[in-house]
Design an enzyme around this catalytic site. Structure first.
Site, short mmCIF file in Angstrom:
data_model
loop_
_atom_site.label_atom_id
_atom_site.label_comp_id
_atom_site.label_asym_id
_atom_site.label_seq_id
_atom_site.Cartn_x
_atom_site.Cartn_y
_atom_site.Cartn_z
N ALA A 9 -3.21 41.95 -25.77
CA ALA A 9 -4.47 42.51 -25.79
C ALA A 9 -5.16 42.21 -24.36
CB ALA A 9 -5.40 42.09 -26.53
N LYS A 21 -1.34 43.97 -17.87
CA LYS A 21 -0.31 43.13 -17.44
C LYS A 21 1.01 43.22 -18.10
CE LYS A 21 -1.06 38.75 -18.65
NZ LYS A 21 -1.61 37.20 -18.78
N ASP A 102 3.11 38.14 -22.50
CA ASP A 102 3.31 37.75 -20.95
C ASP A 102 4.15 36.61 -20.95
OD1 ASP A 102 1.69 35.77 -22.03
OD2 ASP A 102 0.25 36.19 -20.45
N GLU A 154 -6.66 20.12 -25.37
CA GLU A 154 -6.51 20.82 -24.19
C GLU A 154 -7.00 19.92 -22.95
OE1 GLU A 154 -6.18 24.17 -24.14
OE2 GLU A 154 -6.08 23.82 -26.25
N HIS A 358 32.19 64.67 4.64
CA HIS A 358 31.00 64.52 5.53
C HIS A 358 30.01 65.58 5.80
CE1 HIS A 358 35.01 64.45 8.27
NE2 HIS A 358 34.77 65.77 7.89
#
Length: 451
Positions: A9, A21, A102, A154, A358
Site C-alpha cells: 500500500a 514502488k 518491496d 526500535e 545483407h
C-alpha cells in the site's frame, strides 16, 4: 493451512516516481511479483495483497495473477494494514504469513523454514531475523537461548548497549491468525508517527520465536533507485552463478545480464555485452553475442548470433544471425538459415537453408526452402492504410535491389532480375525482369552544349 498477506500500500516517495514502488521492475518482474513468486511453492489457500497508493494501478498490474485485493485507504502503519484483513478472514483458524511487497529477493526455502519452525513449535508468531553488518535503522530483536523473542526495540529507542546487538527484525512474520485477530483491534498509535505497528502485536500474541535467514541480502528492502540497482546486482549474481554451475559458459559475466525467466541448456556460450530477457529459451551448442539482445525468443541448437537484436521470434537449429540483424514481430527462421548484416525481419517466416545475407527488409513475408534473397531486397508491405503479405516459393532467387510490392506471390524456382520492382504474381520456373531498359546516348554531353 496458510494464508499469505502482502503489504503493497505504500507510496515509496524515495523512488521519486509516479509508478507505485511495488510495480518497479527488477529483472523482468515487478518487485511485488517476485514476492508472489516466492510464496507460490507454499501452495497458500489464499493470497491477499493490501493496496493503497494508486490501488487501481497496482490491481491492473497484477490482474493476471488472480489475487485478492484488500484496500487500505489511509496508510497508518503495518498494524493498521493487517487490521484491514479482519473482515476478510473471519472464522479462519490457520496461519497468516505476512510479507512486504518491496522485499523481492526472498527465497522460497527461507519461507519454508520460517513456516516449518512456526508450525513445529506451535508458536503464536514466528519472525524472520538476520544479523546485519550495519544494523542502523533496523529494530533489534533480543532472544533467549532457545530463540524465544524477549523484546523488540526500535533503533531510535535502543540504548548504546542494545545497539551492539546486530540481530534485526526483517519485518516478515508468520502468525497464528486466531491469536493475532484478538490483538489487532487493541493496537494503539502511541508513537511520534501516530501509526499502528505490527511489532506491537508481536509482543502480545503469545510465544514468539525468531528464525535467522542465512543470507541477509534476502531481506533487503527497496526504497530508492540505488537500492533497486543493488538488488539487481544480487539477483544477477544468483542467476549467472546458477547457469554457470549448470554448464553454461559466460564470457565476462559482469557485462552480461540474464533474466531469471530465461532457460538455457548446457554448452550454450554467452559472449560479452549480451542481454537475455523475458521468456527466452536457448538450446545446447548455441553461441550468443557479443553485443546481442534476445527477448521472448526461442533459439534451437547450434545457433550463432552476433551483434543482433531478436524479440518475439523463433530460430531453428544451426541458423546464423548477424552481425547487425534485427528480428522482431514473430519472425520464424528455419534450420541452417543465414541472416546477415543489416537485415530486418518482421512477422516473416523463412524455410530451411534460406539466406538473407545483407541489406534487406522482409516484412509480413513467407519464403520457402533454399531461397536466396539478394542484397537490398525489400518487401513493400504497407500501402498507407494496411499491410499485405509477400509469398516467395522454394529455391527462388531475388537479384540485388529488388522491390516486391505486396500483396504478391513468387512461385518456386523464380529468378528476379536485379533492380526489378515486382507488382504482379510470378509463376514457377520464371525469370522476371521489371525495370526500364538501359539507354546509352554516345556523345550526349558534347551535343547538349554542356562544357
Amino acid at each position: 493451512m496458510v494464508v499469505v498477506a502482502i503489504l503493497a500500500a505504500g507510496r515509496g516517495t524515495r523512488m521519486k516516481s509516479d509508478l507505485p514502488k511495488v510495480l518497479h521492475p527488477l529483472g523482468g518482474r515487478s518487485l511485488v511479483e517476485r514476492v508472489i513468486d516466492s510464496v507460490e511453492p507454499l501452495s497458500p489457500s489464499r493470497r491477499l495483497v493490501i493496496v493503497g497508493y494508486q490501488a487501481e494501478q497496482v490491481k491492473t498490474g497484477l490482474q493476471s495473477l488472480h489475487l485478492e485485493f484488500v484496500e487500505q485507504t489511509v496508510q497508518l502503519g503495518t498494524g493498521h494494514a493487517i487490521q484491514q484483513l479482519l473482515p476478510h478472514l473471519e472464522g479462519y483458524t490457520g496461519d497468516l504469513l505476512v510479507l512486504n511487497g518491496d522485499v523481492p529477493l526472498l527465497r522460497t526455502q527461507t519461507l519454508e523454514q520460517l513456516l516449518q519452525t512456526h508450525q513445529t513449535n506451535q508458536n503464536a508468531a514466528t519472525i524472520l531475523t538476520s544479523h546485519l553488518p550495519n544494523p542502523k535503522g533496523y529494530g533489534r530483536v533480543f532472544c533467549n537461548g532457545n530463540n524465544i523473542v524477549q523484546q523488540i526495540v526500535e533503533d531510535k529507542d535502543c540504548s548504546p548497549a542494545q545497539r551492539q546487538n546486530h540481530r534485526i527484525n526483517a519485518g516478515i512474520y508468520c502468525f497464528r491468525w486466531e491469536n493475532l485477530a484478538q490483538v489487532l483491534p487493541h493496537l494503539e498509535a502511541n508513537n511520534a508517527q501516530k501509526e499502528y505497528y505490527l511489532t506491537d502485536a508481536v509482543t502480545q500474541v503469545g510465544q514468539v520465536m525468531a528464525v535467522d535467514v542465512e543470507d541477509y541480502q534476502e531481506i533487503l528492502g527497496i526504497n530508492d533507485r540505488l537500492q533497486l540497482a543493488t538488488a539487481y546486482e544480487i539477483l544477477q549474481r544468483r542467476v549467472k552463478e546458477q547457469w554457470m554451475m549448470a554448464g553454461v559458459t559466460l564470457i565476462d559475466p559482469n557485462s552480461i545480464t540474464i533474466d531469471d525467466t530465461v532457460d538455457l541448456q548446457p554448452d550454450v556460450i554467452i559472449e560479452p555485452q549480451t542481454h537475455l530477457r523475458g521468456n527466452t529459451f536457448i538450446q545446447t551448442g548455441s553461441r550468443i553475442g557479443p553485443g546481442s539482445l534476445i527477448e521472448n525468443s526461442q533459439l534451437g541448437a547450434n545457433v550463432t548470433v552476433q551483434y543482433s537484436v531478436i524479440t518475439d521470434s523463433t530460430i531453428q537449429n544451426g541458423a546464423k544471425i548477424g552481425p547487425y540483424a534485427h528480428l522482431r514481430g514473430h519472425a520464424q527462421v528455419g534450420a541452417n538459415c543465414r541472416i546477415g548484416n543489416f537485415v530486418e525481419l518482421k512477422n516473416t517466416e523463412l524455410g530451411d537453408r534460406t539466406n538473407v545475407a545483407h541489406l534487406s527488409y522482409l516484412g509480413d513475408a513467407t519464403a520457402g526452402t533454399q531461397v536466396n534473397i539478394g542484397a537490398g531486397t525489400i518487401t513493400a508491405n504497407y500501402d498507407g492504410v494496411k499491410k499485405h503479405r509477400t509469398k516467395i516459393g522454394d529455391r527462388t532467387k531475388t537479384g540485388s535491389n529488388s522491390v516486391l510490392v505486396a500483396p504478391v506471390t513468387l512461385g518456386d524456382d523464380v529468378y528476379v532480375a536485379a533492380g526489378s520492382t515486382i507488382t504482379e504474381d510470378v509463376p514457377n520456373d520464371s525469370l522476371v525482369i521489371a525495370r526500364t531498359r538501359q539507354v546509352v546516348k554516345p556523345g550526349w554531353r558534347k551535343k547538349s552544349g554542356e562544357s
